[in-house]
Design an enzyme around this catalytic site. Sequence first.
Site, PDB file in Angstrom:
ATOM      1  N   MET A  79     -56.891   4.562   3.605  1.00 40.13           N
ATOM      2  CA  MET A  79     -57.985   5.127   2.827  1.00 40.13           C
ATOM      3  C   MET A  79     -57.704   5.013   1.322  1.00 40.13           C
ATOM      4  O   MET A  79     -56.583   4.750   0.897  1.00 40.13           O
ATOM      5  CB  MET A  79     -58.205   6.588   3.222  1.00 40.13           C
ATOM      6  CG  MET A  79     -58.588   6.759   4.698  1.00 40.13           C
ATOM      7  SD  MET A  79     -58.711   8.481   5.228  1.00 40.13           S
ATOM      8  CE  MET A  79     -60.194   9.009   4.368  1.00 40.13           C
ATOM      9  N   ASP A 236     -58.143   5.681   8.252  1.00 43.60           N
ATOM     10  CA  ASP A 236     -57.074   5.849   9.233  1.00 43.60           C
ATOM     11  C   ASP A 236     -56.844   7.288   9.654  1.00 43.60           C
ATOM     12  O   ASP A 236     -56.498   7.556  10.812  1.00 43.60           O
ATOM     13  CB  ASP A 236     -55.781   5.198   8.751  1.00 43.60           C
ATOM     14  CG  ASP A 236     -55.284   5.729   7.411  1.00 43.60           C
ATOM     15  OD1 ASP A 236     -55.912   6.631   6.814  1.00 43.60           O
ATOM     16  OD2 ASP A 236     -54.255   5.220   6.927  1.00 43.60           O
TER      17      ASP A 236
END
Length: 486
Positions: A79, A236
């Site tokens: 991210m 994630d």
Amino acid sequence: MFLGIDIGTSSVKAVVVDGTQRLIAAASTPLAVSRPHELWSEQHPDDWWAAVEGTVAELRAAAGRSWAAIGAVGLSGQMHGAVLIDGAGRPLRPAILHNDGRAFGEAEELNRRLPAIGQIAGVPAMPGFAAPKLLWLAHHEPEVLRQARHLLLPKDYVRLRMSGSLATDMSDASGALLLDCARRQWSPEIAAACGIDLSLLPPVLEGSAVAGELTAPVAAAWGLKPGTILATGAGDAAAGAIAAGAVNEGDAFISLGTAAQYFVARESYRPAPEHLVHSFCHGLPQRWFQMAALLNGAGALAWAAELLGKSDIGAMLAAAETAFTGPSPLMFLPYLTGERTPHNNAHARGVLFGLTPASGAEQVTQAVVEGVALALADCQAYVAETGALPEQIAVNGGGARSPFWMKILASALGKTLHVQEESGAGPAFGAARLARLALTGEDPAKVCTKPRIAAEIRPDPALADAYGGKLVQFRNLYRAVKPFYQ
């Protein structure tokens, strides 16, 4: 069959999962991080694509006949990374990653410009997020912003290469710090504070929505059916939660990958910016989560292995476990790349304290493992301020494969840990679940169940008491050295 691909920081991982949610095959390809300047952390998006193609080729061979039955693909990824592309879809510069701290001044500037950002976006601006990176680019590389046509997150660049489609999901959009998390749409106020037009941002969809199809050349190269659909996917953290079945109110899990997260699912949006706990949209509709985000997880152990000249991390951990007699006399602050929760300090650095001539590799290894565990215990206190925590917490990610580490972590947290089957698959498995939801439209509750428990690790009462005392020392050490982090 469903294909899940996770664009991590240290590797690309991919899995094939069948209709019974059995893992058929897995593969991975390592990635390198470039650090050309102090506080910088970058990867070139083309390296992700090369790693994806290599991983897919390996996975295709491992999956055998199952490969041709793949009906949908889901994506997960690290991210917060900022990928700026031009009108032809080409990256204008290397991606600025989640653990890049260069935009610390711009984060402070953004918080001053928009004091309500923590309520809107779920957490105050911090250097690793995409929003302050846009301000940094405006200050230092304005020509990049002038040429940029879209801002993408890492997995979304890979989707663009796979399908030609521009999109992102709610969780990754949250991690960009540009989303109104309550309304689940881009925030005009934050965009204005960053000096960008909303047209720079891709369409934002739910993680289980269809976000495109494989192009004919990619489908042919990969040996998949033309028109194979792509789910939007998730960042994630959210994808790892979906893999762990942490989707309902109060479900909790810890991800112990290169970075680490302490994650709790919520059924409503509850920002708590004063605690530096991230309150973001989940990868499923009408779900949110609260998370302590740590920049330094299992990556700290990889650093220690390189420092000690150890090529086998498993053997390194085994040696430390054999030598274990109790908490290490050494203390390790694991803040090698700065830290987000609970310090929001891009300048924080690792500290190994208490060395003597008798200190050896086993003590150092144990101290690093304990340092990450104590950092998670430190964060747990802040997460608990936002709502009740369960007594059992799922764990996944590469670090979960070490029973020694899990024993220390359970005792430091005072929680029973459930190491789930195929825990190393983590976000890639969650991405495969989102691919299934995109194809079938099933009820997420029937798909996003909790995997079977491979191991249950209970806290050792004596160790829990010892680590409780060591947590006080851990916090005191950070306070003592913080003035030197400049």
